[in-house]
Write an enzyme that holds these catalytic residues in place. Structure first.
Site, mmCIF file in Angstrom:
data_model
loop_
_atom_site.group_PDB
_atom_site.id
_atom_site.type_symbol
_atom_site.label_atom_id
_atom_site.label_comp_id
_atom_site.label_asym_id
_atom_site.label_seq_id
_atom_site.Cartn_x
_atom_site.Cartn_y
_atom_site.Cartn_z
ATOM 1 N N ARG A 37 2.555 17.567 0.435
ATOM 2 C CA ARG A 37 3.421 18.364 1.306
ATOM 3 C C ARG A 37 2.844 18.513 2.709
ATOM 4 O O ARG A 37 3.352 19.286 3.513
ATOM 5 C CB ARG A 37 3.638 19.758 0.698
ATOM 6 C CG ARG A 37 4.251 19.735 -0.696
ATOM 7 C CD ARG A 37 5.684 19.250 -0.688
ATOM 8 N NE ARG A 37 6.267 19.200 -2.020
ATOM 9 C CZ ARG A 37 7.467 18.722 -2.304
ATOM 10 N NH1 ARG A 37 8.219 18.241 -1.328
ATOM 11 N NH2 ARG A 37 7.924 18.704 -3.533
ATOM 12 N N HIS A 67 0.595 6.908 -4.192
ATOM 13 C CA HIS A 67 1.909 7.410 -3.773
ATOM 14 C C HIS A 67 1.766 8.109 -2.432
ATOM 15 O O HIS A 67 0.925 8.982 -2.249
ATOM 16 C CB HIS A 67 2.440 8.392 -4.817
ATOM 17 C CG HIS A 67 3.923 8.631 -4.749
ATOM 18 N ND1 HIS A 67 4.548 9.102 -3.599
ATOM 19 C CD2 HIS A 67 4.908 8.481 -5.677
ATOM 20 C CE1 HIS A 67 5.845 9.229 -3.835
ATOM 21 N NE2 HIS A 67 6.094 8.848 -5.076
ATOM 22 N N TYR A 70 5.219 13.221 0.382
ATOM 23 C CA TYR A 70 6.661 13.426 0.540
ATOM 24 C C TYR A 70 7.053 13.641 2.000
ATOM 25 O O TYR A 70 8.207 13.449 2.377
ATOM 26 C CB TYR A 70 7.109 14.631 -0.280
ATOM 27 C CG TYR A 70 6.971 14.460 -1.772
ATOM 28 C CD1 TYR A 70 7.399 13.295 -2.414
ATOM 29 C CD2 TYR A 70 6.413 15.467 -2.559
ATOM 30 C CE1 TYR A 70 7.273 13.141 -3.789
ATOM 31 C CE2 TYR A 70 6.287 15.330 -3.934
ATOM 32 C CZ TYR A 70 6.719 14.163 -4.537
ATOM 33 O OH TYR A 70 6.595 14.020 -5.890
ATOM 34 N N HIS A 107 8.734 6.764 -0.655
ATOM 35 C CA HIS A 107 10.169 7.022 -0.595
ATOM 36 C C HIS A 107 10.657 6.517 0.759
ATOM 37 O O HIS A 107 10.142 6.950 1.795
ATOM 38 C CB HIS A 107 10.442 8.521 -0.722
ATOM 39 C CG HIS A 107 10.098 9.085 -2.065
ATOM 40 N ND1 HIS A 107 10.310 10.413 -2.380
ATOM 41 C CD2 HIS A 107 9.565 8.519 -3.182
ATOM 42 C CE1 HIS A 107 9.924 10.632 -3.628
ATOM 43 N NE2 HIS A 107 9.461 9.490 -4.127
ATOM 44 N N GLU A 142 10.639 2.685 -3.194
ATOM 45 C CA GLU A 142 11.088 3.306 -4.445
ATOM 46 C C GLU A 142 12.606 3.441 -4.482
ATOM 47 O O GLU A 142 13.227 3.800 -3.478
ATOM 48 C CB GLU A 142 10.440 4.684 -4.606
ATOM 49 C CG GLU A 142 10.785 5.349 -5.924
ATOM 50 C CD GLU A 142 9.981 6.614 -6.183
ATOM 51 O OE1 GLU A 142 10.431 7.420 -7.014
ATOM 52 O OE2 GLU A 142 8.911 6.791 -5.565
ATOM 53 N N ASP A 176 12.535 3.683 -10.414
ATOM 54 C CA ASP A 176 12.403 4.981 -11.063
ATOM 55 C C ASP A 176 13.601 5.190 -11.984
ATOM 56 O O ASP A 176 14.746 5.197 -11.528
ATOM 57 C CB ASP A 176 12.339 6.092 -10.004
ATOM 58 C CG ASP A 176 12.041 7.459 -10.595
ATOM 59 O OD1 ASP A 176 12.829 7.916 -11.459
ATOM 60 O OD2 ASP A 176 11.046 8.083 -10.201
ATOM 61 N N HIS A 179 15.754 8.209 -11.106
ATOM 62 C CA HIS A 179 16.467 8.000 -9.843
ATOM 63 C C HIS A 179 17.636 7.039 -9.991
ATOM 64 O O HIS A 179 18.719 7.291 -9.457
ATOM 65 C CB HIS A 179 15.505 7.478 -8.772
ATOM 66 C CG HIS A 179 14.459 8.458 -8.368
ATOM 67 N ND1 HIS A 179 13.477 8.160 -7.445
ATOM 68 C CD2 HIS A 179 14.224 9.735 -8.759
ATOM 69 C CE1 HIS A 179 12.690 9.213 -7.285
ATOM 70 N NE2 HIS A 179 13.128 10.173 -8.081
ATOM 71 N N HIS A 211 8.613 3.793 -12.544
ATOM 72 C CA HIS A 211 8.406 5.221 -12.802
ATOM 73 C C HIS A 211 9.243 5.573 -14.022
ATOM 74 O O HIS A 211 10.480 5.475 -13.978
ATOM 75 C CB HIS A 211 8.857 6.065 -11.605
ATOM 76 C CG HIS A 211 7.858 6.116 -10.504
ATOM 77 N ND1 HIS A 211 8.189 6.474 -9.211
ATOM 78 C CD2 HIS A 211 6.530 5.864 -10.479
ATOM 79 C CE1 HIS A 211 7.117 6.446 -8.449
ATOM 80 N NE2 HIS A 211 6.091 6.065 -9.202
ATOM 81 N N ASP A 224 18.109 14.001 -8.790
ATOM 82 C CA ASP A 224 16.664 13.748 -8.824
ATOM 83 C C ASP A 224 15.874 14.924 -9.400
ATOM 84 O O ASP A 224 15.084 15.559 -8.712
ATOM 85 C CB ASP A 224 16.141 13.408 -7.420
ATOM 86 C CG ASP A 224 14.653 13.033 -7.441
ATOM 87 O OD1 ASP A 224 14.094 12.825 -8.532
ATOM 88 O OD2 ASP A 224 14.050 12.966 -6.352
ATOM 89 N N HIS A 226 13.427 15.322 -12.659
ATOM 90 C CA HIS A 226 12.787 14.628 -13.769
ATOM 91 C C HIS A 226 12.726 15.524 -15.006
ATOM 92 O O HIS A 226 12.590 16.739 -14.909
ATOM 93 C CB HIS A 226 11.367 14.214 -13.391
ATOM 94 C CG HIS A 226 11.305 13.253 -12.242
ATOM 95 N ND1 HIS A 226 10.135 12.645 -11.831
ATOM 96 C CD2 HIS A 226 12.269 12.775 -11.406
ATOM 97 C CE1 HIS A 226 10.379 11.857 -10.816
ATOM 98 N NE2 HIS A 226 11.667 11.927 -10.522
ATOM 99 N N GLU A 256 6.033 10.482 -14.449
ATOM 100 C CA GLU A 256 6.078 11.585 -13.480
ATOM 101 C C GLU A 256 6.875 12.742 -14.084
ATOM 102 O O GLU A 256 7.607 13.440 -13.395
ATOM 103 C CB GLU A 256 6.749 11.139 -12.186
ATOM 104 C CG GLU A 256 6.052 10.044 -11.442
ATOM 105 C CD GLU A 256 6.826 9.623 -10.208
ATOM 106 O OE1 GLU A 256 6.207 9.468 -9.153
ATOM 107 O OE2 GLU A 256 8.072 9.470 -10.292
#
Length: 276
Positions: A37, A67, A70, A107, A142, A176, A179, A211, A224, A226, A256
């Site tokens: 973040r 990864h 975000y 992403h 992704e 994913d 996704h 993923h 989205d 999970h 994830e």
């Protein structure tokens, strides 16, 4: 052998993550390159990296997946956000060379009202700035669920980005399962059709990782969220078909799901029992 792992905390370094992976029955893992973040990244400990690379070979870990945070949005409407994304991206790719020949997933970004075409152009422009000829890392776009103004909700959008990138050989895709389900691709009832469509639009040679996530929402929800394996709309039966599909079974799978380590261990054991 099924190559499967989970998303682990990078706070204690590479060797600690590998040891955690072994504890849960994994032979790969995923981690954030920095605060997911924010923008801060820990200094790389070269002794830790040296130990890790030896252990990776010793324990037959074929690959790991880094990864991006975000906060990396290459197609933001704000120039300063795009500049942050490019600087972060470039720094991550330099750091990735401490662990050569691995995967880096990001992403694609959200165009925030500028439109898909502008978003695609900005993402491709960013990639053209950060990719370099002698890098050993493969960068993965992704597949996204399509919430808000996300780019990457269709295979065509991913292909449009790849087509605009100069160093195409450095690019791949991470599929994913949550996704694509939320994006409208029916991996439960038409997995073969989804894989065929991906092959026609993007090319299966670009697919480098999966993923593996169940979804809290039904097909085409664009949400989205999970879910644990078997507790969502995708379900265990579809997951079994996914991990055993001829086009997917030799790829690395990364969980994830909303779990702690013990939950990941149970999911990995379940999936290993379903792998044929």
């Amino acid at each position: 052998m099924l190559t499967i792992g989970a998303h682990l905390s990078a706070s204690k370094g590479y060797t600690a993550m590998l040891n955690q992976a072994l504890e849960i029955g994994a032979n790969t893992f995923q981690f954030f390159t920095r605060n997911p973040r924010g923008g801060s990244a820990k200094e790389i400990d070269e002794n830790d990296v040296k130990t890790f690379l030896a252990l990776m070979k010793e324990n037959n870990f074929p690959v790991i997946l880094a990864h991006a945070p975000y906060t990396l949005n290459c197609c933001s409407a704000k120039p300063e956000t795009r500049e942050f994304a490019i600087n972060t991206f470039a720094d991550d790719l330099k750091r990735m060379e401490y662990t050569p020949n691995q995967l880096y997933n990001f992403h694609p970004g959200s165009h925030v009202g500028q439109g898909e075409e502008v978003g695609i152009e900005l993402i491709a422009d960013a990639l053209n700035q950060v990719l370099f000829e002698d890098m050993t890392t493969t960068v993965l776009l992704e597949t996204m669920a399509g919430k808000g103004s996300e780019i990457g909700k269709t295979f065509e959008e991913l292909r449009a980005i790849i087509d605009r990138v100069e160093l195409k050989d450095k690019l791949g895709v991470c599929l994913d399962t949550c996704h694509v389900n939320d994006g409208g691709y029916d991996v439960v009832n038409n997995l073969d059709g989804v894989i065929d469509e991906f092959d026609k639009v993007v090319g299966l040679d670009r697919l480098k990782a999966v993923h593996l996530n169940d979804s809290k929402n039904p097909l085409a929800a664009h949400k989205d969220r999970h879910e644990k394996i078997g507790d969502g709309y995708i379900g265990v039966d579809a997951m079994e078909r996914i991990i055993n599909h001829p086009a997917l079974r030799n790829l690395p799978f990364f969980l994830e799901t909303p779990n702690e380590l013990d939950g990941y261990a149970k999911e990995i054991a379940l999936l290993r029992s379903l792998y044929k």
